[in-house]
Design a protein around this motif. Structure first.
Motif, PDB file in Angstrom:
ATOM      1  N   GLY A 111       0.750  -1.199  -0.058  1.00 21.62           N
ATOM      2  CA  GLY A 111      -0.064  -0.062   0.012  1.00 21.62           C
ATOM      3  C   GLY A 111       0.720   1.305   0.156  1.00 21.62           C
ATOM      4  O   GLY A 111       0.516   2.339  -0.103  1.00 21.62           O
ATOM      5  N   GLN A 112       2.134   0.931   0.136  1.00 19.00           N
ATOM      6  CA  GLN A 112       3.243   2.239  -0.117  1.00 19.00           C
ATOM      7  C   GLN A 112       3.930   2.216  -1.305  1.00 19.00           C
ATOM      8  O   GLN A 112       4.532   1.431  -1.604  1.00 19.00           O
ATOM      9  N   VAL A 113       3.743   3.637  -1.761  1.00 21.25           N
ATOM     10  CA  VAL A 113       4.450   3.776  -3.118  1.00 21.25           C
ATOM     11  C   VAL A 113       5.963   3.722  -2.825  1.00 21.25           C
ATOM     12  O   VAL A 113       6.438   4.079  -1.776  1.00 21.25           O
ATOM     13  N   ASN A 191       5.963  -0.591  -8.644  1.00 22.93           N
ATOM     14  CA  ASN A 191       4.889  -0.268  -7.765  1.00 22.93           C
ATOM     15  C   ASN A 191       3.914  -1.531  -8.377  1.00 22.93           C
ATOM     16  O   ASN A 191       2.986  -2.026  -7.331  1.00 22.93           O
ATOM     17  N   GLU A 224      -8.245  -3.568   0.682  1.00 23.27           N
ATOM     18  CA  GLU A 224      -8.893  -2.460   0.664  1.00 23.27           C
ATOM     19  C   GLU A 224     -10.407  -2.503   0.099  1.00 23.27           C
ATOM     20  O   GLU A 224     -10.732  -1.488  -0.825  1.00 23.27           O
ATOM     21  N   GLU A 262      -7.802   6.916  -3.574  1.00 22.75           N
ATOM     22  CA  GLU A 262      -6.795   6.709  -2.485  1.00 22.75           C
ATOM     23  C   GLU A 262      -5.542   6.274  -3.137  1.00 22.75           C
ATOM     24  O   GLU A 262      -4.517   6.671  -2.464  1.00 22.75           O
ATOM     25  N   MET A 263      -5.530   5.611  -4.187  1.00 23.88           N
ATOM     26  CA  MET A 263      -4.212   4.882  -4.709  1.00 23.88           C
ATOM     27  C   MET A 263      -3.586   6.153  -5.177  1.00 23.88           C
ATOM     28  O   MET A 263      -2.271   6.449  -5.168  1.00 23.88           O
ATOM     29  N   ALA A 265      -3.815   9.154  -4.402  1.00 23.13           N
ATOM     30  CA  ALA A 265      -3.261  10.215  -3.442  1.00 23.13           C
ATOM     31  C   ALA A 265      -2.022   9.757  -3.025  1.00 23.13           C
ATOM     32  O   ALA A 265      -1.094  10.392  -2.198  1.00 23.13           O
ATOM     33  N   ARG A 266      -1.862   8.292  -2.749  1.00 18.43           N
ATOM     34  CA  ARG A 266      -0.812   7.806  -2.356  1.00 18.43           C
ATOM     35  C   ARG A 266       0.647   7.768  -3.279  1.00 18.43           C
ATOM     36  O   ARG A 266       1.627   7.304  -2.829  1.00 18.43           O
ATOM     37  N   GLY A 267       0.207   8.278  -4.486  1.00 21.27           N
ATOM     38  CA  GLY A 267       1.293   8.180  -5.617  1.00 21.27           C
ATOM     39  C   GLY A 267       1.394   6.953  -6.530  1.00 21.27           C
ATOM     40  O   GLY A 267       2.277   7.035  -7.376  1.00 21.27           O
TER      41      GLY A 267
END
Ligand SMILES: [Zn+2]
Length: 273
Positions: A111-113, A191, A224, A262-263, A265-267
């Motif tokens: 979930g973290q770029v 990613n 998610e 959401e994706m 926004a996280r990059g």
């Protein structure tokens, strides 16, 4: 195996009648049905026989063949020889005659770029005697640079995964995430594309298929509230110890559109809504 023609580019979505750049004509014009080429999911030069008909526009065909050429001439040329491709074999001067990149799992899993992930190199080794036995004589002698273009390699893996996903889920049967990586519009291939330490047999694996020497598996992961379509690829299954890769091909129907925001926004890159 030939599948029904798609009459649409699986990478950029162009259809006959759309106006697009045509490299061989050096001009922008309306695309004709005959402009659309067939796509080998795995390149013919690697014994890939699975074909999607009328599945690539001229521009995307030019882009994908550029990096496939890099792979076929450099990263994979020694492997091609070991599977008996007619271009022959060059006896290497060192024990390692090729390298393949090994990566962590795709960053989307956490979930973290990722911005600058580490990766390793796996030397491909063979004994000279083994290579000699495979061919009566060396038919192609060329200096090996042992180069590895890891960006080209992961675009190559992404392209295979996308083609397999189109075959399994259908064009329009999933929201594709890999085309920007395949087309070189994004450099952050890690990613959505990466290694697969557990090999092909993951927990939720639905289908394992083998086309000759290449094996792949389809899987789904829930994250998610959304189902992601996953493709796992093991090239050259006749060679021991080579890595398995995996790519998150896209989102399967039924997801909450909010997940795209959401994706983003996280990059993570997401298709334009
Ligand atoms: Zn295209």
């Amino acid at each position: 195996m030939h599948n029904p023609p798609l009459n649409q580019c699986i990478y950029c979505g162009a259809k006959p009648g759309d106006v697009a750049w045509v490299p061989k004509d050096k001009m922008t014009r309306a695309l004709l049905l005959e402009d659309f080429g067939r796509e080998h999911i795995v390149p013919e030069g690697l014994n890939g026989h699975e074909v999607l008909g009328k599945a690539s526009c001229p521009k995307c065909e030019s882009i994908t063949s550029d990096f496939e050429r890099v792979i076929m001439r450099d990263s994979a040329w020694a492997l091609r020889s070991t599977i008996g491709h007619k271009s022959g074999v060059k006896l290497p001067d060192t024990a390692a005659f090729g390298y393949l990149p090994i990566y962590n799992v795709p960053a989307i899993f956490s979930g973290q770029v990722e911005h600058n992930p580490t990766f390793g190199l796996l030397p491909i080794q063979a004994r000279r005697e083994d290579l000699r036995q495979m061919k009566k004589k060396a038919t192609e002698i060329r200096p090996s640079t042992f180069t590895l273009d890891k960006s080209a390699w992961f675009r190559f893996i992404a392209k295979i995964a996308h083609g397999l996903a189109v075959k399994r889920w259908g064009l329009g049967g999933f929201l594709p995430l890999l085309p920007p990586t395949i087309l070189g519009e994004r450099e952050d291939h890690w990613n959505y594309v990466g290694g697969c330490p557990e090999g092909l047999e993951g927990e939720g694996v639905h289908v394992i298929q083998s086309y000759g020497i290449h094996i792949h598996a389809f899987d789904q992961i829930s994250k998610e509230g959304a189902e992601f379509a996953l493709v796992k690829i093991r090239l050259f299954s006749n060679a021991k110890g080579l890595p398995t890769y995996q790519a998150v091909a896209g989102l399967l129907p039924g997801y909450d559109p909010l997940i795209l925001h959401e994706m983003y926004a996280r990059g993570f890159h997401v298709p334009a809504a």
